[in-house]
Motif scaffolding. Structure first.
Motif, PDB file in Angstrom:
ATOM      1  N   ILE A 125       0.828  -1.209   0.000  1.00 39.89           N
ATOM      2  CA  ILE A 125       0.000   0.000   0.000  1.00 39.89           C
ATOM      3  C   ILE A 125       0.858   1.253   0.000  1.00 39.89           C
ATOM      4  CG2 ILE A 125      -1.600   1.365   1.400  1.00 39.89           C
ATOM      5  CD1 ILE A 125      -2.970  -1.189   2.218  1.00 39.89           C
ATOM      6  N   VAL A 126       1.852   1.310   0.870  1.00 41.96           N
ATOM      7  CA  VAL A 126       2.652   2.528   0.980  1.00 41.96           C
ATOM      8  C   VAL A 126       3.485   2.752  -0.283  1.00 41.96           C
ATOM      9  CG1 VAL A 126       4.731   1.580   2.054  1.00 41.96           C
ATOM     10  CG2 VAL A 126       3.983   3.885   2.654  1.00 41.96           C
ATOM     11  N   LYS A 127       3.806   1.678  -1.004  1.00 38.41           N
ATOM     12  CA  LYS A 127       4.549   1.832  -2.256  1.00 38.41           C
ATOM     13  C   LYS A 127       3.663   2.326  -3.393  1.00 38.41           C
ATOM     14  CE  LYS A 127       7.573  -1.492  -3.229  1.00 38.41           C
ATOM     15  NZ  LYS A 127       8.177  -2.840  -3.337  1.00 38.41           N
ATOM     16  N   SER A 128       2.357   2.088  -3.278  1.00 44.32           N
ATOM     17  CA  SER A 128       1.443   2.452  -4.365  1.00 44.32           C
ATOM     18  C   SER A 128       0.622   3.693  -4.094  1.00 44.32           C
ATOM     19  CB  SER A 128       0.479   1.282  -4.642  1.00 44.32           C
ATOM     20  OG  SER A 128       1.182   0.108  -4.993  1.00 44.32           O
ATOM     21  N   ALA A 129       0.512   4.072  -2.819  1.00 46.12           N
ATOM     22  CA  ALA A 129      -0.371   5.191  -2.467  1.00 46.12           C
ATOM     23  C   ALA A 129       0.193   6.517  -2.966  1.00 46.12           C
ATOM     24  CB  ALA A 129      -0.567   5.245  -0.953  1.00 46.12           C
ATOM     25  N   THR A 130      -0.705   7.472  -3.159  1.00 51.02           N
ATOM     26  CA  THR A 130      -0.296   8.833  -3.545  1.00 51.02           C
ATOM     27  C   THR A 130      -0.591   9.839  -2.443  1.00 51.02           C
ATOM     28  OG1 THR A 130      -2.454   9.212  -4.587  1.00 51.02           O
ATOM     29  CG2 THR A 130      -0.683   8.358  -5.985  1.00 51.02           C
ATOM     30  N   GLU A 131      -1.277   9.388  -1.401  1.00 47.68           N
ATOM     31  CA  GLU A 131      -1.624  10.266  -0.281  1.00 47.68           C
ATOM     32  C   GLU A 131      -1.042   9.666   0.990  1.00 47.68           C
ATOM     33  OE1 GLU A 131      -5.639  11.383   2.246  1.00 47.68           O
ATOM     34  OE2 GLU A 131      -5.812  10.986   0.093  1.00 47.68           O
ATOM     35  N   TYR A 132      -0.182  10.422   1.649  1.00 50.34           N
ATOM     36  CA  TYR A 132       0.464   9.922   2.862  1.00 50.34           C
ATOM     37  C   TYR A 132      -0.454  10.187   4.050  1.00 50.34           C
ATOM     38  CZ  TYR A 132       4.258   8.611   5.991  1.00 50.34           C
ATOM     39  OH  TYR A 132       5.035   7.970   6.924  1.00 50.34           O
ATOM     40  N   THR A 133      -1.240   9.169   4.397  1.00 52.68           N
ATOM     41  CA  THR A 133      -2.267   9.342   5.418  1.00 52.68           C
ATOM     42  C   THR A 133      -1.689   9.199   6.820  1.00 52.68           C
ATOM     43  OG1 THR A 133      -2.809   6.992   5.473  1.00 52.68           O
ATOM     44  CG2 THR A 133      -3.960   8.334   3.840  1.00 52.68           C
ATOM     45  N   SER A 134      -2.416   9.721   7.777  1.00 45.85           N
ATOM     46  CA  SER A 134      -2.003   9.587   9.180  1.00 45.85           C
ATOM     47  C   SER A 134      -2.017   8.125   9.610  1.00 45.85           C
ATOM     48  CB  SER A 134      -2.935  10.410  10.079  1.00 45.85           C
ATOM     49  OG  SER A 134      -4.285   9.992   9.915  1.00 45.85           O
ATOM     50  N   GLU A 135      -2.922   7.323   9.003  1.00 44.55           N
ATOM     51  CA  GLU A 135      -2.981   5.904   9.339  1.00 44.55           C
ATOM     52  C   GLU A 135      -1.681   5.198   8.932  1.00 44.55           C
ATOM     53  OE1 GLU A 135      -7.213   7.242   8.844  1.00 44.55           O
ATOM     54  OE2 GLU A 135      -5.338   7.481   7.720  1.00 44.55           O
ATOM     55  N   LEU A 136      -1.144   5.572   7.766  1.00 42.80           N
ATOM     56  CA  LEU A 136       0.111   4.971   7.325  1.00 42.80           C
ATOM     57  C   LEU A 136       1.267   5.425   8.205  1.00 42.80           C
ATOM     58  CD1 LEU A 136      -0.068   5.187   3.413  1.00 42.80           C
ATOM     59  CD2 LEU A 136      -0.148   3.130   4.824  1.00 42.80           C
ATOM     60  N   HIS A 137       1.297   6.693   8.516  1.00 41.94           N
ATOM     61  CA  HIS A 137       2.406   7.219   9.310  1.00 41.94           C
ATOM     62  C   HIS A 137       2.423   6.604  10.711  1.00 41.94           C
ATOM     63  CE1 HIS A 137       5.599  10.003  10.219  1.00 41.94           C
ATOM     64  NE2 HIS A 137       4.972  10.371  11.325  1.00 41.94           N
ATOM     65  N   ALA A 138       1.238   6.382  11.272  1.00 44.48           N
ATOM     66  CA  ALA A 138       1.158   5.835  12.630  1.00 44.48           C
ATOM     67  C   ALA A 138       1.719   4.420  12.714  1.00 44.48           C
ATOM     68  CB  ALA A 138      -0.298   5.856  13.106  1.00 44.48           C
ATOM     69  N   LEU A 139       1.765   3.721  11.600  1.00 45.35           N
ATOM     70  CA  LEU A 139       2.248   2.343  11.618  1.00 45.35           C
ATOM     71  C   LEU A 139       3.749   2.244  11.869  1.00 45.35           C
ATOM     72  CD1 LEU A 139       0.293   0.880   8.552  1.00 45.35           C
ATOM     73  CD2 LEU A 139      -0.136   0.402  10.959  1.00 45.35           C
ATOM     74  N   LEU A 140       4.497   3.319  11.600  1.00 45.67           N
ATOM     75  CA  LEU A 140       5.953   3.247  11.681  1.00 45.67           C
ATOM     76  C   LEU A 140       6.451   2.797  13.044  1.00 45.67           C
ATOM     77  CD1 LEU A 140       7.148   6.376   9.665  1.00 45.67           C
ATOM     78  CD2 LEU A 140       7.678   3.986   9.194  1.00 45.67           C
ATOM     79  N   SER A 141       5.745   3.179  14.095  1.00 43.55           N
ATOM     80  CA  SER A 141       6.211   2.840  15.439  1.00 43.55           C
ATOM     81  C   SER A 141       6.204   1.337  15.694  1.00 43.55           C
ATOM     82  CB  SER A 141       5.344   3.541  16.490  1.00 43.55           C
ATOM     83  OG  SER A 141       3.991   3.122  16.368  1.00 43.55           O
ATOM     84  N   ALA A 142       5.512   0.575  14.863  1.00 43.26           N
ATOM     85  CA  ALA A 142       5.432  -0.881  15.058  1.00 43.26           C
ATOM     86  C   ALA A 142       6.559  -1.628  14.364  1.00 43.26           C
ATOM     87  CB  ALA A 142       4.084  -1.397  14.553  1.00 43.26           C
ATOM     88  N   LEU A 143       7.393  -0.948  13.591  1.00 45.95           N
ATOM     89  CA  LEU A 143       8.409  -1.647  12.802  1.00 45.95           C
ATOM     90  C   LEU A 143       9.370  -2.502  13.630  1.00 45.95           C
ATOM     91  CD1 LEU A 143       9.458   0.731   9.897  1.00 45.95           C
ATOM     92  CD2 LEU A 143       8.414  -1.516   9.748  1.00 45.95           C
TER      93      LEU A 143
END
Length: 897
Positions: free
Chosen positions: A599-617
């Motif tokens: 999803i993050v490789k294909s999306a064109t809108e950087y949503t807050s939902e995507l950004h919030a996932l980073l802490s789980a890496l």
């Protein structure tokens, strides 16, 4: 006990025990078989003293049979069938010592005790014992014997041929016995030991199927080295293999021909009838029944075994069996039409209706063999549509309607095009919530039939496209009606087929699918939902791929759909990758991370939902470091390429940096993986975020110290050192000498001078790949930066390194000096990156590459500016004197003038 364990030590112990004990066990087994057969013979009257011996003998015989079966399967794993001593002896004893007759006599006695109650009572009175324990022991023994016989027949079919008639006749008799007694024996309680009877019948049924499907018993089959066993236990080819093969084929033709074939085919068709126990399960728990129908296999239950036997018979004897089957189906249809369907729901299915249902089942099972020989169109427009169009209610109608729907899924490719739209609408209507009061088995079968039509080889999207969203909504509504993971898996499977067929057009149904999935996901708690959750993640992965790679979609709707996926799936992915959800995390983290990455490789809108996932890496990585390494780096790259400033600003306070600490400068990591991790950090530094530089500072310092203290490494590590030094060069270039040195080398000039020496020392190991060609230019730019900076503070250090830096500059300029050379290197690097060249991820990488100021810099102008700066900082005349004194630099003097 040993055979149930899996450790190698237990296996070796079993092999040793089997080879030591098999001779005595075999003798005990044969002696017990003879004694037991004689004890149960009609002419022998057992006195009171021998009664316990009969039961004990039956139990010993059952146990010995089971042990010998285990020895046969597990005792000689390192030897072939031909060279193993015991299998040879077993087969020879069956052929020559009369044991086969004793076994068959005991098997027939077990059947009689199990199915012929008057005979069972006479036998019990005869020997003066309770028949139940004897029945149990004999059936257990016969199950073990038939498992062994099945193994041998499959391994060495031609060697088994002399034994075939007796065992095959018995298997057919057992099958007929079970068909006759099945209505009263299924699910009638433990006291009847019906489970033992069914397992034995399954073994016998599968034995018949295995014989009919055996390629060595077909006259046109090619056979390898087939061997038979002599009385002395030797193994050799007995005559011409083709002759033996023809003999086997002829034997089967005689056993299954004419009236015998028709009679047995009728028994097989009768075996497909729903039993009272199955009807009771349907009524009491429709969802469990529907799931059970999906999960049962020929090795577990009688009716699936009988279904397999039917298809095998039709395939083995098509010229005789197909016309017979057609007549049997027509006869069942005529009988049912004359009898009609009972009104109401009394919990009983009448014999005519049950046989009609079985006939529909037979048509669907044999649809492939019946192609061109059965009037499918007339059958559809006649009996099938009559059942489906009926307004009758009750159990019998549901039984017929369920089977009619199932049949549609089986013969989807036979359905005429003009019927397909109406059938789609009818099936979807049955699945929809408007029919929630309808039988759940019927609704589930309608979903499977819809899937069958969609999966058909001649599927045309034009007939289905306008019904796609309604289909998705109907399947999700059916999922809400199901209460178990297995029940909902059926709908997920149908949705996968729809996504596979409609591809990008699924965008019209995203909300209809994803909103209910999120709702149902919240209800799925506990490990019992793991299979459904994993299937859902696979479905969502297919959806992302279908939309992201669709060539038929315009860019705007495709991008909007991916962004919608990011918003709707963000919370679900967050749940899957949250380590606090310990049960789900173990098996859901990896597939959820793959969807996140896509999803993050294909999306064109950087949503807050995507950004919030980073802490789980970090948790994602710890789930399975060796498997998740690549995915985690792809996710970080995709985020950094997408929203570099926003992502980099979080590095100072996030827990992402320790991920790279675990990858970089760790001996346990492969060189290629560590190089990739280093390139990912370099990509993040392109954001020029002070927070990112501060967060990675300790890591960069450690890498710099390593490079400065290490001589030129061997070839296996040279790529890694080039990656290290390129990372340091990127930090100095992007942030400038002063800011980079503060975090990497500390105060003072010594650390920077040591880095200059490291770049010079390792330059010859860079290589000539597109990536390394461009890296070499970055190194030159940073060397010039250092030459005009820290090196000018020490004239001796400057004089020692100035010629070396200028020679490196000349080497790089000859490779990348012109704009055409630079563009060619950039294009090669972009092409080498792989992946979908049209994806947003690839485009962002290309844009970043083309926008890199380092690669766009004019090398000649950079060197001129560097020399001018040095001239202002060094004593007057120092630069001309150096260039004149070194012959290798004299040409550069003229070039720069």
């Amino acid at each position: 006990e040993l055979s149930s364990r899996r450790l190698p030590a237990h296996r070796r112990q079993l092999e040793t025990l089997a080879q030591e004990a098999v001779a005595g066990m075999h003798q005990l087994w044969t002696d017990t078989a003879r004694e037991l057969s004689e004890s149960l013979a009609p002419q022998v009257r057992s006195d009171q003293a021998r009664l316990e011996g009969v039961l004990q003998g039956a139990e010993i015989f059952a146990t010995c049979s089971k042990v010998l079966q285990i020895m046969m399967i597990y005792g000689w794993p390192q030897e072939s069938f031909e060279s193993a001593a015991y299998p040879r002896r077993f087969l020879e004893d069956l052929r020559s010592s009369g044991i086969q007759d004793k076994l068959l006599e005991l098997a027939r006695r077990a059947l009689a005790l199990g199915f012929d109650e008057p005979l069972a009572q006479r036998s019990a009175a005869h020997v003066g014992i309770d028949v139940l324990p004897l029945r149990v022991s004999l059936i257990k023994a016969n199950r073990a014997v038939f498992r062994t016989i099945n193994e041998i027949q499959q391994l060495k079919s031609l060697a088994f041929l002399p034994l075939l008639p007796g065992f095959l006749e018995h298997a057919i008799a057992a099958f007929r016995y079970f068909v006759q007694a099945r209505p009263s024996f299924i699910n009638q309680g433990a006291s009847s030991n019906a489970s033992f009877d069914e397992k034995l019948a399954v073994l016998c049924t599968n034995f018949i199927s295995g014989v009919l499907d055996c390629r060595e018993y077909k006259s046109d089959a090619s056979v390898g080295d087939q061997r038979v066993i002599t009385a002395q236990g030797d193994v050799h080819l007995a005559g011409n293999v083709q002759d033996i093969q023809a003999q086997a084929n002829q034997m089967l033709l005689e056993l299954f021909s004419g009236e015998r074939l028709q009679s047995f085919l009728g028994s097989v068709l009768e075996s497909l009838v729903l039993s009272p126990g199955e009807v009771e399960e349907w009524i009491e728990n429709p969802e469990d029944y529907a799931v059970r129908e999906e999960e049962l296999t020929a090795s577990l239950a009688f009716r699936p075994a009988a279904e397999s036997l039917l298809t095998t018979m039709v395939d083995r004897f098509p010229e005789q069996a197909v016309p017979m089957l057609v007549r049997l189906v027509e006869g069942a249809e005529q009988l049912a039409s004359a009898s009609g369907v009972a009104a109401g729901d009394a919990g009983v299915v009448s014999p005519p209706v049950a046989r009609r249902e079985a006939a529909f089942l037979a048509v669907g099972l044999c649809a492939y063999d019946l192609h061109g020989k059965f009037p499918f169109q007339d059958f559809l427009r006649g009996p099938v549509f009559t059942v489906l169009g009926s307004s009758s209610a009750g159990l019998e109608h549901d039984v017929l309607r369920r089977r009619s729907l199932w049949l549609i899924g089986c013969i989807a490719s036979e359905i005429e095009k003009d019927l397909q739209p109406a059938l789609y609408d009818f099936l979807i209507g049955l699945v929809e919530s408007a029919n929630e009061q309808a039988d759940l088995v019927v609704r589930t079968t309608a979903a499977r039939s819809l899937q069958g039509m969609v999966d058909s080889w001649d599927f045309e999207i034009a007939n289905f496209a306008s019904r796609c969203d309604r289909s998705v909504r109907a399947l999700m509504q059916l999922s809400r009606s199901c209460e178990t993971s297995a029940g909902r898996l059926i709908q997920v499977s149908a949705l996968k087929s729809i996504v596979e067929r409609v591809q990008g057009q699924i965008i019209e149904s995203l909300e209809s699918m994803l909103v209910p999935i999120n709702e149902l996901w919240g209800q799925a708690k506990g490990s019992e939902w793991s299979l459904w959750q994993m299937a859902v993640l696979e479905l969502l992965s297919n959806v992302v791929e279908a939309i992201g790679t669709s060539a038929s979609l315009a860019a705007a709707p495709r991008d909007a759909s991916i962004n919608q996926l990011a918003r709707l799936l963000g919370p679900l992915i967050a749940t899957c990758v949250d380590r606090r959800n310990s049960e789900e995390f173990v098996y859901l983290c990896e597939p959820a991370a793959a969807i996140w990455c896509a999803i993050v490789k294909s999306a064109t809108e950087y949503t807050s939902e995507l950004h919030a996932l980073l802490s789980a890496l970090p948790d994602v990585l710890r789930a399975n470091e060796s498997e998740m390494f690549s995915t985690v780096l792809e996710i970080i790259e995709a985020h950094a390429l997408f929203a570099a400033d926003k992502v980099a600003s979080d590095f100072g306070s996030s827990s992402i940096v320790p991920i790279f600490d675990s990858f970089i400068q760790r001996d346990v990591i492969k060189v290629k993986d560590e190089c990739r991790a280093v390139r990912t950090v370099e990509l993040v530094l392109r954001s020029r975020s002070e927070a990112a530089l501060g967060a990675f500072g300790p890591l960069l310092r450690r890498v710099a110290e390593h490079c400065c203290s290490t001589p030129c490494p061997d070839e296996s590590l040279s790529k890694l050192h080039v990656a290290y030094l390129s990372l340091i060069a990127r930090a100095f270039y992007e942030f400038g000498t002063e800011r980079a040195a503060l975090h990497i080398t500390g105060e003072g000039a010594q650390g920077q001078v040591m880095l200059v020496d490291a770049w010079i020392r390792h330059f010859s190991t860079i290589g000539s790949s597109p990536l390394n060609s461009l890296r070499s230019k970055l190194w030159v730019l940073v060397l010039c930066q250092q030459l005009a900076g820290v090196l000018t503070t020490d004239i001796n250090a400057f004089q020692a390194r100035f010629p070396l830096v200028l020679n490196i500059w000349a080497d790089v300029h000859s490779t990348l000096g012109s704009e055409s050379q630079l563009r060619a290197a950039q294009s090669q690097l972009i092409e080498a990156q792989g992946g979908d060249p049209k994806s947003h991820f690839a485009q962002r990488k290309r844009d970043l590459q083309l926008a890199d100021e380092a690669f766009a810099a004019d090398l000649v102008q950079v060197l001129r500016t560097t020399i001018q700066t040095c001239q202002t900082r060094l004593p007057e005349g120092a630069i001309p004197q150096l260039m004149q004194s070194d012959p290798s630099l004299q040409g550069l003097t003229r070039f720069l003038q």
